[in-house]
Design an enzyme around this catalytic site. Structure first.
Site, mmCIF file in Angstrom:
data_model
loop_
_atom_site.group_PDB
_atom_site.id
_atom_site.type_symbol
_atom_site.label_atom_id
_atom_site.label_comp_id
_atom_site.label_asym_id
_atom_site.label_seq_id
_atom_site.Cartn_x
_atom_site.Cartn_y
_atom_site.Cartn_z
ATOM 1 N N ASP A 145 0.842 -1.205 0.000
ATOM 2 C CA ASP A 145 0.000 0.000 0.000
ATOM 3 C C ASP A 145 0.875 1.251 0.000
ATOM 4 O O ASP A 145 1.957 1.255 0.585
ATOM 5 C CB ASP A 145 -0.908 -0.029 1.243
ATOM 6 C CG ASP A 145 -2.067 0.944 1.112
ATOM 7 O OD1 ASP A 145 -2.308 1.476 0.001
ATOM 8 O OD2 ASP A 145 -2.735 1.179 2.135
ATOM 9 N N ASN B 243 -10.462 -3.234 -6.287
ATOM 10 C CA ASN B 243 -9.708 -2.285 -7.125
ATOM 11 C C ASN B 243 -10.346 -2.065 -8.495
ATOM 12 O O ASN B 243 -10.028 -1.076 -9.172
ATOM 13 C CB ASN B 243 -8.253 -2.750 -7.325
ATOM 14 C CG ASN B 243 -7.374 -2.562 -6.104
ATOM 15 O OD1 ASN B 243 -6.350 -3.217 -5.956
ATOM 16 N ND2 ASN B 243 -7.746 -1.649 -5.216
HETATM 17 C C1 FPP Z 1 -1.753 0.119 -3.422
HETATM 18 O O1 FPP Z 1 -1.330 1.449 -3.457
HETATM 19 C C2 FPP Z 1 -1.200 -0.641 -4.508
HETATM 20 C C3 FPP Z 1 -1.943 -1.236 -5.495
HETATM 21 C C4 FPP Z 1 -3.393 -1.144 -5.576
HETATM 22 C C5 FPP Z 1 -1.348 -1.990 -6.570
HETATM 23 C C6 FPP Z 1 -0.096 -2.750 -6.286
HETATM 24 C C7 FPP Z 1 0.666 -2.762 -7.533
HETATM 25 C C8 FPP Z 1 1.979 -2.678 -7.651
HETATM 26 C C9 FPP Z 1 2.910 -2.704 -6.504
HETATM 27 C C10 FPP Z 1 2.574 -2.506 -8.982
HETATM 28 C C11 FPP Z 1 3.140 -3.629 -9.699
HETATM 29 C C12 FPP Z 1 2.923 -4.978 -9.207
HETATM 30 C C13 FPP Z 1 3.033 -6.069 -9.981
HETATM 31 C C14 FPP Z 1 2.872 -7.406 -9.389
HETATM 32 C C15 FPP Z 1 3.304 -5.971 -11.419
HETATM 33 P P1 FPP Z 1 -2.408 2.577 -3.556
HETATM 34 O O2 FPP Z 1 -2.491 3.006 -4.967
HETATM 35 O O3 FPP Z 1 -3.701 2.146 -2.956
HETATM 36 O O4 FPP Z 1 -1.747 3.686 -2.674
HETATM 37 P P2 FPP Z 1 -2.440 4.854 -1.854
HETATM 38 O O5 FPP Z 1 -3.089 4.209 -0.669
HETATM 39 O O6 FPP Z 1 -1.299 5.721 -1.477
HETATM 40 O O7 FPP Z 1 -3.417 5.523 -2.774
#
Ligand code: FPP
Length: 258
Positions: A18, A66
């Protein structure tokens, strides 16, 4: 790495990645830039886990929830996944890492499904570590799917309802193929499970860190494992009783203890 006792490693580490969006926002960049840096953190973490000898690493890459994000962000995440499934191929093969995936994978665009299937097939016999990507994944959804399958088998007379036990669920939950979670890490400062591995995390140790996912790396993993190793895992037993490593083989002992 000196912090970590490699003779007592968690057998299954799961991570809620996250903070990509906040990492990008703090730098005046689009959220997608955070996801791109997040992919670098995935690589660093996967390498560190493999080097230590952690047998299973499960990463929450895309939740069922998501799909509600803006379409442009969903497309960017799917594109990034597709790129990684190509760029990381050699890394997986050279390091004997088996790729697996859990979740409602049929909901992914076909371009992602086909690349995922191809790399899972190519790495299926590798046994250095299992890297599981949770994609279009939800813990409740996984349990519902297993319950539906048990109901079907019961209706067809293949099983007796009285014979259904924890093992029946273990066998039907794809996330349990690598055993229960020993250590669950969440980055980004929040302290919740967000529908991740609900069944398998029943006795997991939780480590929460304020670090945003793009900043996570080998040292962060070592610190989380060191924190895990400093805990006394009791599995419902009394203090001082012998704690064990959370392997599936310990389940009978666990059930007797509760
Ligand atoms: C949460 O951060 C992260 C995600 C929803 C996606 C996770 C994806 C990756 C780490 C990228 C690549 C991974 C692979 C396996 C190719 P958020 O966007 O919810 O962060 P925030 O809470 O700061 O908005």
């Amino acid at each position: 790495m000196g912090l970590v006792d490699v003779s007592r490693l968690p057998q299954h580490v799961a991570i809620i990645m996250d903070g990509n969006g906040r990492w990008a926002q703090a730098r005046g960049k689009p959220r997608t830039a955070g996801h791109e840096r997040g992919a670098d953190a995935v690589r660093a973490t996967m390498r560190a886990a493999r080097r230590l000898g952690v047998p299973a690493l499960t990463l929450y890459a895309f939740s069922e929830q998501n799909w509600e994000r803006p379409q442009v962000e969903i497309n960017a995440l799917v594109d990034l996944l597709c790129e990684c499934l190509i760029s990381e191929r050699d890394e997986l093969v050279d390091n004997e890492i088996r790729l697996a995936a859990i979740g409602r994978l049929h909901k992914l665009p076909t371009r992602a499904q086909s690349k995922l299937d191809a790399l899972m097939r190519e790495t299926e016999s590798l046994d250095g570590m299992t890297l599981t990507l949770a994609l279009s994944y939800g813990g409740r959804e996984e349990i519902v799917d297993a319950a539906r399958e048990l109901a079907r088998r019961t209706r067809d007379g293949a099983i007796d309802p009285e014979d259904i036990d924890e093992r029946s669920m273990d066998a039907l939950l794809p996330s349990m193929n690598v055993g229960p979670v020993d250590l669950l890490v969440r980055t980004g400062g929040e302290q919740r499970i967000s529908n991740f591995l609900l069944w398998g995390s029943a006795y997991a140790e939780f480590v929460f860190t304020d670090e945003l996912w793009p900043d996570f790396g080998a040292n962060s993993l070592y610190s989380a494992i060191a924190a895990y190793q400093a805990r006394e895992r009791r599995f419902g037993l009394v203090p001082g009783a012998e704690a064990h490593g959370g392997a599936v083989s310990s389940r009978d002992e666990l059930e007797r203890a509760i």
